[in-house]
Design a protein around this motif. Structure first.
Motif, PDB file in Angstrom:
ATOM      1  N   SER A   1       1.285   3.734   4.169  1.00  0.00           N
ATOM      2  CA  SER A   1       2.324   4.711   5.086  1.00  0.00           C
ATOM      3  C   SER A   1       1.915   4.356   6.480  1.00  0.00           C
ATOM      4  CB  SER A   1       2.071   5.897   4.763  1.00  0.00           C
ATOM      5  OG  SER A   1       3.011   6.745   5.771  1.00  0.00           O
ATOM      6  N   LEU A   2       2.660   3.705   7.405  1.00  0.00           N
ATOM      7  CA  LEU A   2       2.609   3.462   8.878  1.00  0.00           C
ATOM      8  C   LEU A   2       3.134   4.478   9.607  1.00  0.00           C
ATOM      9  CD1 LEU A   2       1.580   1.088  10.549  1.00  0.00           C
ATOM     10  CD2 LEU A   2       3.919   0.277  10.587  1.00  0.00           C
ATOM     11  N   ALA A   3       2.370   5.099  10.304  1.00  0.00           N
ATOM     12  CA  ALA A   3       2.778   6.233  11.162  1.00  0.00           C
ATOM     13  C   ALA A   3       3.316   5.659  12.449  1.00  0.00           C
ATOM     14  CB  ALA A   3       1.665   7.177  11.413  1.00  0.00           C
TER      15      ALA A   3
ATOM     16  N   VAL B   1      11.393  -1.318  15.670  1.00  0.00           N
ATOM     17  CA  VAL B   1      11.114  -2.417  16.602  1.00  0.00           C
ATOM     18  C   VAL B   1       9.851  -2.751  16.898  1.00  0.00           C
ATOM     19  CG1 VAL B   1      11.894  -4.192  18.210  1.00  0.00           C
ATOM     20  CG2 VAL B   1      13.416  -2.395  17.374  1.00  0.00           C
ATOM     21  N   HIS B   2       9.085  -2.003  17.551  1.00  0.00           N
ATOM     22  CA  HIS B   2       7.609  -2.188  17.955  1.00  0.00           C
ATOM     23  C   HIS B   2       7.176  -0.988  18.554  1.00  0.00           C
ATOM     24  CE1 HIS B   2       9.914  -3.286  21.741  1.00  0.00           C
ATOM     25  NE2 HIS B   2       8.737  -2.634  22.183  1.00  0.00           N
ATOM     26  N   GLY B   3       5.793  -0.931  18.740  1.00  0.00           N
ATOM     27  CA  GLY B   3       5.002   0.189  19.238  1.00  0.00           C
ATOM     28  C   GLY B   3       3.921   0.575  18.890  1.00  0.00           C
ATOM     29  N   SER B   4       3.104   1.547  19.294  1.00  0.00           N
ATOM     30  CA  SER B   4       1.656   1.885  19.068  1.00  0.00           C
ATOM     31  C   SER B   4       1.830   2.748  17.777  1.00  0.00           C
ATOM     32  CB  SER B   4       1.110   2.623  20.086  1.00  0.00           C
ATOM     33  OG  SER B   4      -0.242   2.801  19.896  1.00  0.00           O
TER      34      SER B   4
ATOM     35  N   ARG C   1      -8.471   6.510   9.701  1.00  0.00           N
ATOM     36  CA  ARG C   1      -7.113   6.420  10.298  1.00  0.00           C
ATOM     37  C   ARG C   1      -7.371   5.836  11.485  1.00  0.00           C
ATOM     38  NH1 ARG C   1      -2.372   9.142  10.344  1.00  0.00           N
ATOM     39  NH2 ARG C   1      -1.121   9.189  12.343  1.00  0.00           N
ATOM     40  N   LEU C   2      -6.647   4.628  11.476  1.00  0.00           N
ATOM     41  CA  LEU C   2      -6.893   3.755  12.872  1.00  0.00           C
ATOM     42  C   LEU C   2      -5.619   3.866  13.842  1.00  0.00           C
ATOM     43  CD1 LEU C   2      -8.318   1.057  14.012  1.00  0.00           C
ATOM     44  CD2 LEU C   2      -6.632  -0.273  12.799  1.00  0.00           C
ATOM     45  N   GLU C   3      -5.708   4.385  15.074  1.00  0.00           N
ATOM     46  CA  GLU C   3      -4.736   4.814  15.932  1.00  0.00           C
ATOM     47  C   GLU C   3      -4.629   3.508  16.791  1.00  0.00           C
ATOM     48  OE1 GLU C   3      -3.105   7.825  16.109  1.00  0.00           O
ATOM     49  OE2 GLU C   3      -4.328   8.997  14.750  1.00  0.00           O
ATOM     50  N   GLY C   4      -3.425   3.569  17.588  1.00  0.00           N
ATOM     51  CA  GLY C   4      -3.251   2.602  18.665  1.00  0.00           C
ATOM     52  C   GLY C   4      -2.914   1.246  18.372  1.00  0.00           C
ATOM     53  N   MET C   5      -2.631   0.795  17.096  1.00  0.00           N
ATOM     54  CA  MET C   5      -2.435  -0.496  16.611  1.00  0.00           C
ATOM     55  C   MET C   5      -1.014  -1.001  17.139  1.00  0.00           C
ATOM     56  SD  MET C   5      -3.117  -1.126  12.560  1.00  0.00           S
ATOM     57  CE  MET C   5      -1.492  -0.186  12.367  1.00  0.00           C
ATOM     58  N   PHE C   6      -0.932  -2.145  17.943  1.00  0.00           N
ATOM     59  CA  PHE C   6       0.679  -2.166  18.450  1.00  0.00           C
ATOM     60  C   PHE C   6       1.406  -3.195  17.258  1.00  0.00           C
ATOM     61  CE2 PHE C   6       4.064  -4.587  20.470  1.00  0.00           C
ATOM     62  CZ  PHE C   6       4.504  -3.405  21.291  1.00  0.00           C
ATOM     63  N   VAL C   7       2.180  -2.654  16.845  1.00  0.00           N
ATOM     64  CA  VAL C   7       2.985  -3.183  15.465  1.00  0.00           C
ATOM     65  C   VAL C   7       4.276  -3.785  16.046  1.00  0.00           C
ATOM     66  CG1 VAL C   7       4.493  -2.971  13.397  1.00  0.00           C
ATOM     67  CG2 VAL C   7       2.015  -1.535  14.121  1.00  0.00           C
TER      68      VAL C   7
ATOM     69  N   TYR D   1      10.520  -6.819   8.766  1.00  0.00           N
ATOM     70  CA  TYR D   1       9.039  -7.719   8.533  1.00  0.00           C
ATOM     71  C   TYR D   1       8.279  -7.275   9.824  1.00  0.00           C
ATOM     72  CZ  TYR D   1      11.506  -9.947   5.199  1.00  0.00           C
ATOM     73  OH  TYR D   1      12.152 -10.289   3.871  1.00  0.00           O
ATOM     74  N   PHE D   2       7.043  -6.956   9.742  1.00  0.00           N
ATOM     75  CA  PHE D   2       6.164  -6.582  10.915  1.00  0.00           C
ATOM     76  C   PHE D   2       4.783  -7.470  11.061  1.00  0.00           C
ATOM     77  CE2 PHE D   2       8.743  -2.946   9.829  1.00  0.00           C
ATOM     78  CZ  PHE D   2       9.246  -2.771  10.855  1.00  0.00           C
ATOM     79  N   GLN D   3       3.940  -7.376  12.170  1.00  0.00           N
ATOM     80  CA  GLN D   3       2.765  -7.988  12.036  1.00  0.00           C
ATOM     81  C   GLN D   3       2.007  -7.180  13.059  1.00  0.00           C
ATOM     82  OE1 GLN D   3       2.275 -11.996  13.257  1.00  0.00           O
ATOM     83  NE2 GLN D   3       3.052 -11.640  15.336  1.00  0.00           N
ATOM     84  N   VAL D   4       0.779  -7.170  12.965  1.00  0.00           N
ATOM     85  CA  VAL D   4      -0.424  -6.635  13.830  1.00  0.00           C
ATOM     86  C   VAL D   4      -1.260  -7.801  14.182  1.00  0.00           C
ATOM     87  CG1 VAL D   4      -2.023  -4.669  14.406  1.00  0.00           C
ATOM     88  CG2 VAL D   4      -0.135  -4.375  12.827  1.00  0.00           C
ATOM     89  N   VAL D   5      -1.435  -7.971  15.339  1.00  0.00           N
ATOM     90  CA  VAL D   5      -2.344  -9.339  15.933  1.00  0.00           C
ATOM     91  C   VAL D   5      -3.527  -8.617  16.420  1.00  0.00           C
ATOM     92  CG1 VAL D   5      -2.686 -11.200  17.324  1.00  0.00           C
ATOM     93  CG2 VAL D   5      -0.463 -10.755  16.095  1.00  0.00           C
ATOM     94  N   PHE D   6      -4.848  -8.832  16.026  1.00  0.00           N
ATOM     95  CA  PHE D   6      -6.300  -8.654  16.578  1.00  0.00           C
ATOM     96  C   PHE D   6      -6.838  -9.880  17.216  1.00  0.00           C
ATOM     97  CE2 PHE D   6      -4.978  -5.349  13.382  1.00  0.00           C
ATOM     98  CZ  PHE D   6      -5.578  -4.141  14.165  1.00  0.00           C
ATOM     99  N   ASN D   7      -6.870  -9.734  18.481  1.00  0.00           N
ATOM    100  CA  ASN D   7      -7.646 -11.073  19.186  1.00  0.00           C
ATOM    101  C   ASN D   7      -8.803 -10.595  19.532  1.00  0.00           C
ATOM    102  OD1 ASN D   7      -5.361 -12.733  19.336  1.00  0.00           O
ATOM    103  ND2 ASN D   7      -4.425 -11.396  20.953  1.00  0.00           N
TER     104      ASN D   7
END
Length: 102
Positions: free
Chosen positions: A19-21, A63-66, A76-82, A96-102
């Motif tokens: 479940s993506l919040a 579409v996109h957001g935190s 709980r991981l908060e603040g991921m930009f999806v 379809y979505f992605q989260v990128v961690f640099n």
């Protein structure tokens, strides 16, 4: 906390539905499809960059957001930009979505 997250935190979720919040408070059921390591993007002395691919099988207007997501070993991981990504030959009814961690 986001700077401490590694691909190994997401790998147990591959193949499961989570479940993506969303930023507006809604929850979106997503299938975690894969975790892709990005070794060519790694800076010396930094963590291995990676991307997490997720699919909302029923589609979505998001579409996109935190966003936030529950990780088994972290909580709980908060603040991921999806970000939404194009279907590009896949089922147009899914989102379809992605989260990128640099």
């Amino acid at each position: 906390m986001l700077h401490q997250i590694e691909a190994s935190h997401f790998q147990p979720l591959v193949g499961t539905t989570c479940s993506l919040a969303l930023p507006d408070g809604r929850a979106l059921a997503v299938l975690v499809e894969r975790v892709d390591l990005k070794p060519l993007s790694q800076m010396p002395g930094s963590r291995m960059p990676f991307a997490v691919a997720m699919t909302a099988l029923g589609g979505s207007d998001f579409v996109h957001g935190s966003c936030a997501l529950e990780l088994p070993t972290v909580g709980r991981l908060e603040g991921m930009f999806v970000s939404r990504v194009p279907a590009m030959g896949r089922d147009e009814r899914a989102a379809y979505f992605q989260v990128v961690f640099n």
